[in-house]
Design an enzyme around this catalytic site. Structure first.
Site, PDB file in Angstrom:
ATOM      1  N   TYR A  56      -6.548   1.916   8.853  1.00  0.00           N
ATOM      2  CA  TYR A  56      -5.597   1.630   7.769  1.00  0.00           C
ATOM      3  C   TYR A  56      -4.193   2.144   8.084  1.00  0.00           C
ATOM      4  O   TYR A  56      -3.196   1.489   7.849  1.00  0.00           O
ATOM      5  CB  TYR A  56      -6.132   2.232   6.465  1.00  0.00           C
ATOM      6  CG  TYR A  56      -5.204   2.113   5.288  1.00  0.00           C
ATOM      7  CD1 TYR A  56      -4.929   0.874   4.713  1.00  0.00           C
ATOM      8  CD2 TYR A  56      -4.586   3.246   4.757  1.00  0.00           C
ATOM      9  CE1 TYR A  56      -4.062   0.770   3.638  1.00  0.00           C
ATOM     10  CE2 TYR A  56      -3.731   3.141   3.671  1.00  0.00           C
ATOM     11  CZ  TYR A  56      -3.457   1.906   3.123  1.00  0.00           C
ATOM     12  OH  TYR A  56      -2.604   1.803   2.062  1.00  0.00           O
ATOM     13  N   GLN A 162      -3.846  -4.764  -8.500  1.00  0.00           N
ATOM     14  CA  GLN A 162      -3.452  -4.988  -7.116  1.00  0.00           C
ATOM     15  C   GLN A 162      -4.498  -5.915  -6.492  1.00  0.00           C
ATOM     16  O   GLN A 162      -5.672  -5.556  -6.388  1.00  0.00           O
ATOM     17  CB  GLN A 162      -3.391  -3.666  -6.367  1.00  0.00           C
ATOM     18  CG  GLN A 162      -2.843  -3.812  -4.964  1.00  0.00           C
ATOM     19  CD  GLN A 162      -3.199  -2.615  -4.099  1.00  0.00           C
ATOM     20  OE1 GLN A 162      -4.370  -2.351  -3.862  1.00  0.00           O
ATOM     21  NE2 GLN A 162      -2.197  -1.896  -3.640  1.00  0.00           N
ATOM     22  N   LYS A 164      -5.934  -7.841  -3.367  1.00  0.00           N
ATOM     23  CA  LYS A 164      -5.890  -7.772  -1.901  1.00  0.00           C
ATOM     24  C   LYS A 164      -5.970  -9.170  -1.294  1.00  0.00           C
ATOM     25  O   LYS A 164      -6.806  -9.999  -1.714  1.00  0.00           O
ATOM     26  CB  LYS A 164      -7.071  -6.955  -1.375  1.00  0.00           C
ATOM     27  CG  LYS A 164      -7.057  -5.494  -1.800  1.00  0.00           C
ATOM     28  CD  LYS A 164      -5.998  -4.693  -1.071  1.00  0.00           C
ATOM     29  CE  LYS A 164      -6.219  -3.206  -1.227  1.00  0.00           C
ATOM     30  NZ  LYS A 164      -5.000  -2.444  -0.871  1.00  0.00           N
ATOM     31  N   GLU A 218       3.126  -6.539  -1.775  1.00  0.00           N
ATOM     32  CA  GLU A 218       3.041  -5.215  -1.146  1.00  0.00           C
ATOM     33  C   GLU A 218       2.641  -5.350   0.318  1.00  0.00           C
ATOM     34  O   GLU A 218       1.653  -6.040   0.635  1.00  0.00           O
ATOM     35  CB  GLU A 218       2.021  -4.359  -1.911  1.00  0.00           C
ATOM     36  CG  GLU A 218       1.856  -2.949  -1.342  1.00  0.00           C
ATOM     37  CD  GLU A 218       1.027  -2.050  -2.264  1.00  0.00           C
ATOM     38  OE1 GLU A 218       1.194  -2.115  -3.500  1.00  0.00           O
ATOM     39  OE2 GLU A 218       0.208  -1.278  -1.743  1.00  0.00           O
ATOM     40  N   ASP A 241       4.162  -0.103   1.858  1.00  0.00           N
ATOM     41  CA  ASP A 241       3.127   0.915   1.716  1.00  0.00           C
ATOM     42  C   ASP A 241       2.905   1.550   3.098  1.00  0.00           C
ATOM     43  O   ASP A 241       3.570   2.533   3.460  1.00  0.00           O
ATOM     44  CB  ASP A 241       1.844   0.278   1.150  1.00  0.00           C
ATOM     45  CG  ASP A 241       0.691   1.260   0.973  1.00  0.00           C
ATOM     46  OD1 ASP A 241       0.844   2.431   1.346  1.00  0.00           O
ATOM     47  OD2 ASP A 241      -0.383   0.867   0.478  1.00  0.00           O
ATOM     48  N   LYS A 265       1.664   7.133  -0.569  1.00  0.00           N
ATOM     49  CA  LYS A 265       0.432   7.911  -0.425  1.00  0.00           C
ATOM     50  C   LYS A 265       0.846   9.364  -0.199  1.00  0.00           C
ATOM     51  O   LYS A 265       1.608   9.658   0.741  1.00  0.00           O
ATOM     52  CB  LYS A 265      -0.393   7.418   0.783  1.00  0.00           C
ATOM     53  CG  LYS A 265      -0.715   5.925   0.748  1.00  0.00           C
ATOM     54  CD  LYS A 265      -1.805   5.596  -0.264  1.00  0.00           C
ATOM     55  CE  LYS A 265      -2.063   4.111  -0.370  1.00  0.00           C
ATOM     56  NZ  LYS A 265      -1.113   3.355  -1.194  1.00  0.00           N
ATOM     57  N   ALA A 294      -4.958   7.371  -0.156  1.00  0.00           N
ATOM     58  CA  ALA A 294      -5.787   6.322   0.416  1.00  0.00           C
ATOM     59  C   ALA A 294      -7.203   6.374  -0.142  1.00  0.00           C
ATOM     60  O   ALA A 294      -7.826   5.352  -0.412  1.00  0.00           O
ATOM     61  CB  ALA A 294      -5.806   6.440   1.933  1.00  0.00           C
ATOM     62  N   TRP A 320      -3.011   5.400  -8.274  1.00  0.00           N
ATOM     63  CA  TRP A 320      -4.329   4.894  -7.890  1.00  0.00           C
ATOM     64  C   TRP A 320      -5.188   6.065  -7.442  1.00  0.00           C
ATOM     65  O   TRP A 320      -4.762   6.890  -6.631  1.00  0.00           O
ATOM     66  CB  TRP A 320      -4.217   3.877  -6.751  1.00  0.00           C
ATOM     67  CG  TRP A 320      -5.536   3.217  -6.448  1.00  0.00           C
ATOM     68  CD1 TRP A 320      -6.045   2.098  -7.044  1.00  0.00           C
ATOM     69  CD2 TRP A 320      -6.530   3.633  -5.489  1.00  0.00           C
ATOM     70  NE1 TRP A 320      -7.280   1.798  -6.526  1.00  0.00           N
ATOM     71  CE2 TRP A 320      -7.619   2.726  -5.569  1.00  0.00           C
ATOM     72  CE3 TRP A 320      -6.618   4.690  -4.581  1.00  0.00           C
ATOM     73  CZ2 TRP A 320      -8.759   2.831  -4.767  1.00  0.00           C
ATOM     74  CZ3 TRP A 320      -7.752   4.804  -3.789  1.00  0.00           C
ATOM     75  CH2 TRP A 320      -8.810   3.874  -3.887  1.00  0.00           C
TER      76      TRP A 320
END
Ligand code: 0XW
Ligand code: MG
Length: 367
Positions: A56, A162, A164, A218, A241, A265, A294, A320
């Site tokens: 990620y 959000q 994906k 995003e 992000d 994050k 994350a 989140w």
């Protein structure tokens, strides 16, 4: 206060529901790393860092653990009155590895809050609210099913969804966005997260074919340079992000004018002290942002929520936390919980999370 001992623990966090699928990676089980910083006045501070797999972002579990083991000997015996005292020592002992330093930064905030008898939000500038909005993040999924979940979560009270996309034929992404919009309309704000998975050409196509649907795009593409190519060619706002790997990257994105906001994050930026700098830079340019991490349990969730409570509401994009995808809590008495899409800000001293005895098992390392 002085650091007397440091204990590092591992905590497996299997993904509830099987797999969390993003354009960049699919994960089924994450391994969180918890740090307990024990002071000489009988208080413990807790920190956590949990990369969502090794793909990620440039973080991984064993990397976090070995960085902590490199840092710990340099910190034992250190006296501190502020987080800066410890951060200076960490930077003197190891370059980079902000995501490991972040856990220690969070633990020091927890210790200072406990010593002063104030919640961590006070140390970060003061809470502006007692309850913060969260957002729901779907996985890359089939269009009808994603729209069904989106509607369910909007009805549950999430003000932001959000969705994906990426890593598959772009037509499926477009269909997903259209179906989510048909289902949800203005009942929740929509964010389309590509997790670096779209080419510039596909990002332009999504933008054009969904022109009348209000959403924030995003991290559609892999690099900041690709994102810069979108400027002037697409009409949806773009948030960064994964590209905000440190404060310098945030500064660069702001000065290049390529970000309309951010999905931040806490651990990627290096902890709560770095996040407050990012928050303040965003305030100068009226840029909205989230306060996430994350993955991880109550400790990192509490850190995100304390910081989130200090962000000016008009620029706040939600906190989140991984609750929807993990089972159980570290602190069974005072868990950090999403209810109706919102999270109450802990009001006990420090982070307000005291892990249950033995919840992490035996430490991996003790210094
Ligand atoms: C939705 N998140 C906050 C959870 C996963 O770590 C991915 C991340 C994102 O926004 O990319
Ligand atoms: Mg994202």
């Amino acid at each position: 206060m002085r650091i007397r001992e440091i204990r590092i623990y591992g905590k497996p966090l299997p993904v509830k529901g099987g797999v969390y699928r993003m354009a960049s990676a699919s994960v089924a089980k994450l391994d969180s790393t918890i740090i307990e910083v024990v002071s000489d006045i009988g208080l413990s501070g807790w920190g956590e860092t949990c990369p969502i797999g090794p793909i990620y972002q440039p973080h991984h579990t064993l990397g976090a653990r070995s960085a902590m083991q490199e840092l710990a000997p340099a910190l034992i015996g250190s006296e501190f009155v502020s987080v800066r005292d410890i951060y200076r020592k960490m930077d003197g002992a190891l370059a980079g590895h902000g995501y490991a330093k972040a856990a220690i930064d969070i633990a020091i905030h927890d210790l200072l809050g406990k010593k002063l008898g104030v919640p961590v939000s006070v140390l970060l500038g003061g809470a502006l609210t007692g309850k913060v909005a969260s957002y729901y993040s779907t996985i890359v999924g089939e269009p009808d099913e994603t729209a069904r979940i989106a509607l369910e979560k909007a009805r549950e009270g999430y003000p932001r969804l959000q969705i994906k996309v990426g890593g598959r034929p772009v037509e499926q992404d477009i269909e997903t966005i259209q179906k989510v919009w048909e289902a949800v309309g203005f009942s929740a704000r929509i964010v389309v997260d590509g997790n670096r998975g779209l080419t510039v050409a596909n990002a332009v196509t999504v933008d054009r074919l969904c022109a009348s649907i209000p959403f924030v795009f995003e991290q559609p593409c892999n690099t900041m340079d690709e994102i810069a190519c979108l400027k002037g060619r697409i009409t949806h706002p773009v948030y960064l992000d994964e590209n905000t790997e440190d404060l310098n990257a945030v500064l660069r994105a702001i000065s290049l004018g390529i970000a309309d906001g951010f999905g931040f994050k806490v651990t990627r930026l290096g902890g709560l002290s770095r996040m407050t700098t990012a928050r303040d830079m965003c305030a100068i340019r009226s840029l909205p942002h989230s306060c996430d991490d994350a993955w991880g349990g109550d400790i990192i969730a509490a850190a995100c929520v304390h910081l989130a409570s200090t962000v000016e509401p008009r620029r706040f994009e939600g906190a989140w936390i991984a609750q929807e995808y993990i089972s159980g809590n570290y602190d069974s008495q005072n868990p950090v919980l999403i209810k109706n899409g919102h999270i109450v800000v802990p009001d006990r001293p420090g982070l307000g999370v005291i892990p249950d005895d033995g919840v992490f098992g035996e430490p991996i390392a003790v210094f």
